[in-house]
Design a protein around this motif. Structure first.
Motif, mmCIF file in Angstrom:
data_model
loop_
_atom_site.group_PDB
_atom_site.id
_atom_site.type_symbol
_atom_site.label_atom_id
_atom_site.label_comp_id
_atom_site.label_asym_id
_atom_site.label_seq_id
_atom_site.Cartn_x
_atom_site.Cartn_y
_atom_site.Cartn_z
ATOM 1 N N GLY A 273 0.785 -1.225 0.000
ATOM 2 C CA GLY A 273 0.000 0.000 0.000
ATOM 3 C C GLY A 273 0.818 1.276 0.000
ATOM 4 O O GLY A 273 0.315 2.339 0.371
ATOM 5 N N SER A 274 2.091 1.191 -0.414
ATOM 6 C CA SER A 274 2.952 2.371 -0.473
ATOM 7 C C SER A 274 3.775 2.313 -1.747
ATOM 8 O O SER A 274 4.332 1.272 -2.088
ATOM 9 N N GLU A 275 3.892 3.425 -2.469
ATOM 10 C CA GLU A 275 4.624 3.401 -3.730
ATOM 11 C C GLU A 275 6.106 3.071 -3.526
ATOM 12 O O GLU A 275 6.705 2.320 -4.296
ATOM 13 N N ALA A 276 6.697 3.659 -2.507
ATOM 14 C CA ALA A 276 8.122 3.457 -2.245
ATOM 15 C C ALA A 276 8.419 3.919 -0.822
ATOM 16 O O ALA A 276 7.616 4.629 -0.211
ATOM 17 N N LEU A 277 9.561 3.507 -0.301
ATOM 18 C CA LEU A 277 10.029 3.963 1.001
ATOM 19 C C LEU A 277 11.300 4.776 0.787
ATOM 20 O O LEU A 277 12.208 4.338 0.077
ATOM 21 N N TRP A 278 11.387 5.929 1.425
ATOM 22 C CA TRP A 278 12.559 6.782 1.239
ATOM 23 C C TRP A 278 12.848 7.588 2.502
ATOM 24 O O TRP A 278 11.944 8.213 3.065
ATOM 25 N N SER A 279 14.089 7.532 2.952
ATOM 26 C CA SER A 279 14.536 8.316 4.092
ATOM 27 C C SER A 279 15.626 9.283 3.628
ATOM 28 O O SER A 279 16.776 8.875 3.437
ATOM 29 N N PRO A 280 15.298 10.554 3.432
ATOM 30 C CA PRO A 280 16.329 11.504 3.020
ATOM 31 C C PRO A 280 17.397 11.716 4.086
ATOM 32 O O PRO A 280 18.526 12.113 3.768
ATOM 33 N N GLU A 281 17.060 11.436 5.348
ATOM 34 C CA GLU A 281 18.039 11.608 6.421
ATOM 35 C C GLU A 281 19.167 10.586 6.318
ATOM 36 O O GLU A 281 20.331 10.900 6.575
ATOM 37 N N THR A 282 18.841 9.369 5.954
ATOM 38 C CA THR A 282 19.857 8.318 5.884
ATOM 39 C C THR A 282 20.291 7.998 4.456
ATOM 40 O O THR A 282 21.327 7.351 4.259
ATOM 41 N N GLY A 283 19.510 8.425 3.472
ATOM 42 C CA GLY A 283 19.831 8.074 2.092
ATOM 43 C C GLY A 283 19.529 6.626 1.761
ATOM 44 O O GLY A 283 20.217 6.009 0.951
ATOM 45 N N LEU A 284 18.490 6.074 2.377
ATOM 46 C CA LEU A 284 18.100 4.687 2.152
ATOM 47 C C LEU A 284 16.696 4.654 1.560
ATOM 48 O O LEU A 284 15.750 5.230 2.113
ATOM 49 N N GLY A 285 16.548 3.967 0.412
ATOM 50 C CA GLY A 285 15.259 3.862 -0.238
ATOM 51 C C GLY A 285 14.923 2.428 -0.582
ATOM 52 O O GLY A 285 15.807 1.580 -0.712
ATOM 53 N N VAL A 286 13.637 2.164 -0.741
ATOM 54 C CA VAL A 286 13.155 0.828 -1.083
ATOM 55 C C VAL A 286 12.094 0.964 -2.170
ATOM 56 O O VAL A 286 11.197 1.815 -2.071
ATOM 57 N N CYS A 287 12.195 0.122 -3.205
ATOM 58 C CA CYS A 287 11.157 0.073 -4.224
ATOM 59 C C CYS A 287 10.944 -1.376 -4.640
ATOM 60 O O CYS A 287 11.778 -2.237 -4.385
ATOM 61 N N GLY A 288 9.831 -1.631 -5.282
ATOM 62 C CA GLY A 288 9.530 -2.992 -5.718
ATOM 63 C C GLY A 288 8.046 -3.199 -5.866
ATOM 64 O O GLY A 288 7.229 -2.458 -5.296
ATOM 65 N N ASP A 289 7.675 -4.217 -6.628
ATOM 66 C CA ASP A 289 6.253 -4.478 -6.837
ATOM 67 C C ASP A 289 5.534 -4.790 -5.543
ATOM 68 O O ASP A 289 4.338 -4.509 -5.410
ATOM 69 N N TRP A 290 6.242 -5.354 -4.562
ATOM 70 C CA TRP A 290 5.577 -5.735 -3.321
ATOM 71 C C TRP A 290 5.021 -4.534 -2.561
ATOM 72 O O TRP A 290 4.125 -4.689 -1.723
ATOM 73 N N LEU A 291 5.495 -3.343 -2.874
ATOM 74 C CA LEU A 291 4.963 -2.147 -2.235
ATOM 75 C C LEU A 291 3.661 -1.691 -2.886
ATOM 76 O O LEU A 291 2.818 -1.080 -2.238
ATOM 77 N N VAL A 292 3.494 -1.970 -4.169
ATOM 78 C CA VAL A 292 2.354 -1.459 -4.930
ATOM 79 C C VAL A 292 1.345 -2.541 -5.262
ATOM 80 O O VAL A 292 0.145 -2.390 -5.033
ATOM 81 N N GLY A 293 1.810 -3.668 -5.840
ATOM 82 C CA GLY A 293 0.894 -4.729 -6.215
ATOM 83 C C GLY A 293 1.557 -5.739 -7.129
ATOM 84 O O GLY A 293 2.640 -5.497 -7.671
ATOM 85 N N PRO A 294 0.917 -6.894 -7.329
ATOM 86 C CA PRO A 294 1.542 -8.016 -8.034
ATOM 87 C C PRO A 294 1.420 -7.971 -9.550
ATOM 88 O O PRO A 294 0.961 -8.916 -10.189
ATOM 89 N N ARG A 295 1.825 -6.855 -10.154
ATOM 90 C CA ARG A 295 1.856 -6.768 -11.610
ATOM 91 C C ARG A 295 3.197 -6.189 -12.036
ATOM 92 O O ARG A 295 3.836 -5.436 -11.288
ATOM 93 N N VAL A 296 3.631 -6.529 -13.233
ATOM 94 C CA VAL A 296 4.893 -6.004 -13.755
ATOM 95 C C VAL A 296 4.890 -4.478 -13.713
ATOM 96 O O VAL A 296 5.866 -3.842 -13.301
ATOM 97 N N GLU A 297 3.785 -3.883 -14.124
ATOM 98 C CA GLU A 297 3.678 -2.431 -14.128
ATOM 99 C C GLU A 297 3.933 -1.830 -12.756
ATOM 100 O O GLU A 297 4.521 -0.743 -12.635
ATOM 101 N N CYS A 298 3.530 -2.524 -11.710
ATOM 102 C CA CYS A 298 3.685 -2.006 -10.353
ATOM 103 C C CYS A 298 5.156 -1.837 -9.981
ATOM 104 O O CYS A 298 5.521 -0.906 -9.251
ATOM 105 N N ALA A 299 6.006 -2.730 -10.451
ATOM 106 C CA ALA A 299 7.441 -2.598 -10.187
ATOM 107 C C ALA A 299 7.981 -1.326 -10.826
ATOM 108 O O ALA A 299 8.753 -0.578 -10.217
ATOM 109 N N TRP A 300 7.595 -1.074 -12.070
ATOM 110 C CA TRP A 300 8.046 0.133 -12.773
ATOM 111 C C TRP A 300 7.562 1.389 -12.047
ATOM 112 O O TRP A 300 8.328 2.342 -11.851
ATOM 113 N N LEU A 301 6.293 1.405 -11.634
ATOM 114 C CA LEU A 301 5.740 2.569 -10.947
ATOM 115 C C LEU A 301 6.462 2.828 -9.629
ATOM 116 O O LEU A 301 6.727 3.985 -9.268
ATOM 117 N N SER A 302 6.788 1.781 -8.900
ATOM 118 C CA SER A 302 7.482 1.943 -7.631
ATOM 119 C C SER A 302 8.885 2.512 -7.838
ATOM 120 O O SER A 302 9.313 3.422 -7.123
#
Length: 319
Positions: A273-302
């Motif tokens: 239920g989140s497009e991506a995770l990002w912490s500007p304080e630490t410079g650590l980010g997370v992306c992936g389809d698992w944040l958005v949904g189980p479709r190929v397009e979701c990985a690209w959007l994240s």
């Protein structure tokens, strides 16, 4: 300001994010534990007595609903790396000549290092140090995790407890896939079978656009069957799913030119239920389809969402 960015994972999410950041002038390095591009859009090449066969043994096709992703798909189509596949339904696309072709196209202009499994991330005063097997440490200002949730959780544990908890709460579903090639076409008219039973999906891979070579089928077990038989030996899985497919298609199973099974532990992602995770304080980010949904397009959007968040943020301060 140019930043040193390390992306862990060269699937669609990681490469989409890396592409935007590299075009913005950042120094981007992508690390992937695999031997080549694909991730869940992988393809496997098998030599047979009648020639090489390529199997799309992960994602079978993709769709495009978001206008931005639709534009990306049109660009891939113009470049000859994807094509419509009407047999799978209206709006279905596949990579050409294999499912991983769009991933290869994204990876080509980037600095991607294959065969590098990141074992640890260390945060220091000057940023991040990544420890990978068989390679010197990699220094970075920004680290992006673009891996399945289960793998992201392990690397997040020491740095982002909330992110690690979210990843563990969003597990993927497994899938057993069988790849079979034959000397003659199977005597069935349909190129695709969908079923609520043992076989969730089966497709004549050789009938996809841009394919050639001998008759080839990809047979994927249902989610429930895959989960219940996750630790079964691959040879036993191949035999059982071959029999189940023969029953479903109403054909006798001929002696195959090649037969193999592949276990995807992290096949169909969840949706946090989140497009991506990002912490500007630490410079650590997370992306992936698992944040958005189980479709190929979701990985690209994240991946795109994370890149935009990073581009809009100031450089992280030293710890």
């Amino acid at each position: 300001m140019t930043r040193r960015v390390a992306v862990i994972g060269a699937g669609l999410a990681g490469l989409a994010c890396a592409t935007v950041l590299a075009r913005a002038g950042h120094a981007v390095t992508v690390l992937d534990k695999g031997r080549g591009p694909g991730g869940r859009m992988s393809a496997r090449r098998v030599e047979t007595p009648l020639g090489q066969v390529t199997f799309d043994h992960g994602a079978q096709y993709f769709t495009a609903r978001d206008p931005g992703f639709q534009a990306q798909v049109r660009a891939w189509a113009l470049a000859g790396v994807c094509a419509p596949w009407p047999a799978a339904g209206e709006g279905a696309w596949v990579g050409t000549p294999a499912m991983n072709a769009p991933i290869r196209a994204l990876a080509q202009p980037l600095d991607v290092v294959w065969g590098r499994r990141v074992e640890a991330m260390v945060q220091g005063e000057a940023g991040w140090t990544l420890i990978a097997d068989g390679a010197p440490p990699l220094e970075a200002d920004v680290v992006i995790l673009a891996t399945p949730a289960e793998q992201a959780a392990v690397l997040l544990d020491a740095h982002d407890a909330a992110g690690a908890s979210l990843a563990r709460a969003t597990p993927a579903q497994p899938c057993w896939t069988v790849m079979a090639a034959f000397s003659e076409p199977l005597p069935v008219a349909a190129d695709i079978f969908r079923s609520p039973g043992t076989i969730g999906w089966a497709a004549r891979n050789s009938a996809k656009p841009g394919r050639g070579g001998p008759e080839a089928w990809v047979i994927q077990a249902s989610r429930d069957w895959s989960a219940a038989h996750l630790e079964l030996p691959a040879e036993a899985v191949a035999d059982r799913l071959a029999g189940a497919f023969a029953d479903l298609a109403g054909v006798d199973w001929p002696a195959p030119l090649s037969l193999a099974a592949h276990r995807w532990r992290y096949a169909r992602s969840g949706a946090a239920g989140s497009e991506a995770l990002w912490s500007p304080e630490t410079g650590l980010g997370v992306c992936g389809d698992w944040l958005v949904g189980p479709r190929v397009e979701c990985a690209w959007l994240s991946g795109l969402a994370l890149a935009r968040a990073i581009a809009a943020a100031p450089a992280p301060a030293p710890v």
